[in-house]
Design a protein around this motif. Structure first.
Motif, PDB file in Angstrom:
ATOM      1  N   VAL A 124      17.669  14.437  40.351  1.00 15.27           N
ATOM      2  CA  VAL A 124      17.262  16.067  40.484  1.00 15.27           C
ATOM      3  C   VAL A 124      18.105  16.736  39.741  1.00 15.27           C
ATOM      4  CG1 VAL A 124      16.768  17.783  41.754  1.00 15.27           C
ATOM      5  CG2 VAL A 124      16.607  15.224  42.990  1.00 15.27           C
ATOM      6  N   VAL A 125      17.451  17.442  38.694  1.00 20.41           N
ATOM      7  CA  VAL A 125      18.172  18.256  37.649  1.00 20.41           C
ATOM      8  C   VAL A 125      17.810  19.693  38.201  1.00 20.41           C
ATOM      9  CG1 VAL A 125      18.391  19.065  35.334  1.00 20.41           C
ATOM     10  CG2 VAL A 125      17.835  16.758  35.606  1.00 20.41           C
ATOM     11  N   VAL A 153      22.025  13.684  41.246  1.00 22.92           N
ATOM     12  CA  VAL A 153      21.970  15.045  41.455  1.00 22.92           C
ATOM     13  C   VAL A 153      22.808  15.711  40.373  1.00 22.92           C
ATOM     14  CG1 VAL A 153      22.279  17.588  42.796  1.00 22.92           C
ATOM     15  CG2 VAL A 153      21.523  15.114  43.903  1.00 22.92           C
ATOM     16  N   TYR A 154      22.099  16.612  39.556  1.00 17.43           N
ATOM     17  CA  TYR A 154      22.675  17.140  38.165  1.00 17.43           C
ATOM     18  C   TYR A 154      22.556  18.973  38.688  1.00 17.43           C
ATOM     19  CZ  TYR A 154      22.197  12.811  35.962  1.00 17.43           C
ATOM     20  OH  TYR A 154      22.284  11.471  35.722  1.00 17.43           O
ATOM     21  N   VAL A 155      23.766  19.555  38.468  1.00 17.07           N
ATOM     22  CA  VAL A 155      23.778  21.239  38.830  1.00 17.07           C
ATOM     23  C   VAL A 155      24.364  21.714  37.674  1.00 17.07           C
ATOM     24  CG1 VAL A 155      24.446  22.765  40.260  1.00 17.07           C
ATOM     25  CG2 VAL A 155      24.212  20.585  41.374  1.00 17.07           C
ATOM     26  N   LEU A 156      23.437  22.462  36.953  1.00 21.56           N
ATOM     27  CA  LEU A 156      23.682  23.170  35.548  1.00 21.56           C
ATOM     28  C   LEU A 156      23.474  24.699  36.090  1.00 21.56           C
ATOM     29  CD1 LEU A 156      21.661  21.299  32.975  1.00 21.56           C
ATOM     30  CD2 LEU A 156      23.922  20.530  34.050  1.00 21.56           C
ATOM     31  N   ILE A 206      23.795  16.094  29.430  1.00 23.59           N
ATOM     32  CA  ILE A 206      23.582  15.305  30.820  1.00 23.59           C
ATOM     33  C   ILE A 206      22.907  14.184  30.467  1.00 23.59           C
ATOM     34  CG2 ILE A 206      24.240  17.158  32.309  1.00 23.59           C
ATOM     35  CD1 ILE A 206      21.163  17.162  33.002  1.00 23.59           C
ATOM     36  N   ASP A 207      23.172  12.907  31.080  1.00 21.24           N
ATOM     37  CA  ASP A 207      22.587  11.583  30.977  1.00 21.24           C
ATOM     38  C   ASP A 207      21.728  11.366  31.968  1.00 21.24           C
ATOM     39  OD1 ASP A 207      22.047   9.170  29.953  1.00 21.24           O
ATOM     40  OD2 ASP A 207      23.865   8.218  30.911  1.00 21.24           O
ATOM     41  N   PHE A 208      20.312  11.876  32.015  1.00 24.47           N
ATOM     42  CA  PHE A 208      19.593  11.498  33.078  1.00 24.47           C
ATOM     43  C   PHE A 208      18.196  10.751  32.673  1.00 24.47           C
ATOM     44  CE2 PHE A 208      16.104  14.592  32.347  1.00 24.47           C
ATOM     45  CZ  PHE A 208      16.919  15.660  31.459  1.00 24.47           C
TER      46      PHE A 208
END
Ligand SMILES: Cc1cc2nc3c(=O)[nH]c(=O)nc-3n(C[C@H](O)[C@H](O)[C@H](O)COP(=O)(O)OP(=O)(O)OC[C@H]3O[C@@H](n4cnc5c(N)ncnc54)[C@H](O)[C@@H]3O)c2cc1C
Ligand code: FES
Length: 288
Positions: A124-125, A153-156, A206-208
């Motif tokens: 989840v970005v 989980v990625y939070v930007l 980010i590496d998603f």
């Protein structure tokens, strides 16, 4: 009056979606110069509503007016329900300056949610601009805390200046609990050591896995359009991107038409929408 009729009269105000329920401000936390989080508890009885992350309430400052504000705490979190308000006008100013112990009105929760229940195996970005982190905060805490999730989980987060970064303690906590958290500012100050630039510049860092990614985006509409473009360029399917839209609201329940955007009523069909070319056209037409 017979007993049944009396009970109905007493209960009816709680059932009328246009009647606010009174809540007391039990804590007030200043997030930034113009953003305040209010912790609210019902003035009597248990909390009369449950909610999903992304939904909003209509908050009343009595004698001033009523505005739509997203619920910024996570569902099921212990303690009072939280709303984070940016002071942009008369009503939000009155809410932001509400003292601990004062009473506000709450109607809701209304609208669609981020749908986080179905994301267990997904990356989840989450991309937030400014106060846009508030409607996402409950979703992030829910995802970070949910046992058994296999996706990351990625939070930007993008903020104009370092002192406008909201929820710094949550950002640290989410990172500690396994999320990838990155923050950028448009204009650094002398103490800023982090990334500089708009939030979309964080996407390639980010590496998603785009094939199994869902993206949740909230911020100014122009930021959301560029973020969607960046995500699609990195391989995320348009249908896997959700955005939250804002329009001026009055009833909050699809009756008055104030929040209309083309064929959509934001309070009833949104505020969270799956992104699509048709939605982008509606947003872009308004920006011209
Ligand atoms: C579903 C939804 C969720 C929201 N969640 C939050 C939240 O969590 N925190 C928060 O601080 N705000 C949130 N808002 C925005 C908030 O409702 C508005 O800032 C508020 O209505 C402004 O009212 P006011 O009387 O204080 O200011 P006004 O005097 O009405 O307006 C001040 C300025 O804000 C602009 N404005 C007014 N209403 C809106 C709106 N709905 N969207 C965009 N700009 C507007 C005006 O054009 C003006 O420039 C949300 C709005 C919606 C529709
Ligand atoms: S606010 Fe009345 S229809 Fe949406």
């Amino acid at each position: 009056m017979c007993m049944d009729a009396m009970l109905l009269t007493e209960v009816e105000p709680l059932l009328n979606p246009l009647t606010p329920v009174t809540y007391r401000v039990v804590a007030r936390h200043v997030e930034t110069g113009d953003v305040v989080t209010l912790s609210l508890e019902p003035t009597s009885g248990p909390s009369p509503f449950s909610f999903k992350p992304g939904q909003f309430n209509m908050l009343t400052s009595f004698g001033v007016g009523e505005v739509a504000i997203s619920i910024s705490s996570a569902p099921g979190a212990p303690g009072p329900v939280e709303h984070t308000v940016r002071d942009v006008g008369a009503i939000t100013h009155s809410l932001c300056t509400a003292a601990v112990g004062s009473v506000v009105g709450v109607r809701g929760p209304f609208g669609t949610d981020w749908g986080v229940d179905g994301f267990d195996d997904k990356d989840v970005v989450i991309v937030a601009g400014g106060i846009g982190l508030a409607p996402l905060r409950g979703a992030i805490s829910y995802l970070v805390d949910k046992p058994g999730r296999t996706g990351r989980v990625y939070v930007l987060v993008g903020a104009r200046e370092p002192d406008q970064i909201t929820f710094p303690d949550d950002l640290k906590r989410w990172e500690r609990d396994g999320a990838v958290v990155k923050v950028t500012v448009d204009v650094p100050d002398s103490r800023w050591w982090g990334a500089i630039g708009v939030v979309t510049t964080l996407l390639p860092t980010i590496d998603f896995d785009p094939a199994r990614t869902v993206a949740l985006v909230c911020g100014p509409e122009i930021m959301m359009r560029f973020t969607v473009r960046g995500l699609v360029d990195l391989g995320v399917a348009l249908a896997s991107i959700r955005v939250s839209l804002e329009r001026n609201m009055q009833c909050g329940i699809g009756w008055c038409g104030h929040c209309q955007l083309g064929p959509l009523l934001i309070c009833r069909d949104g505020p969270v929408f799956d992104y699509s070319a048709a939605l982008e056209k509606l947003i872009s037409e308004r920006e011209r």
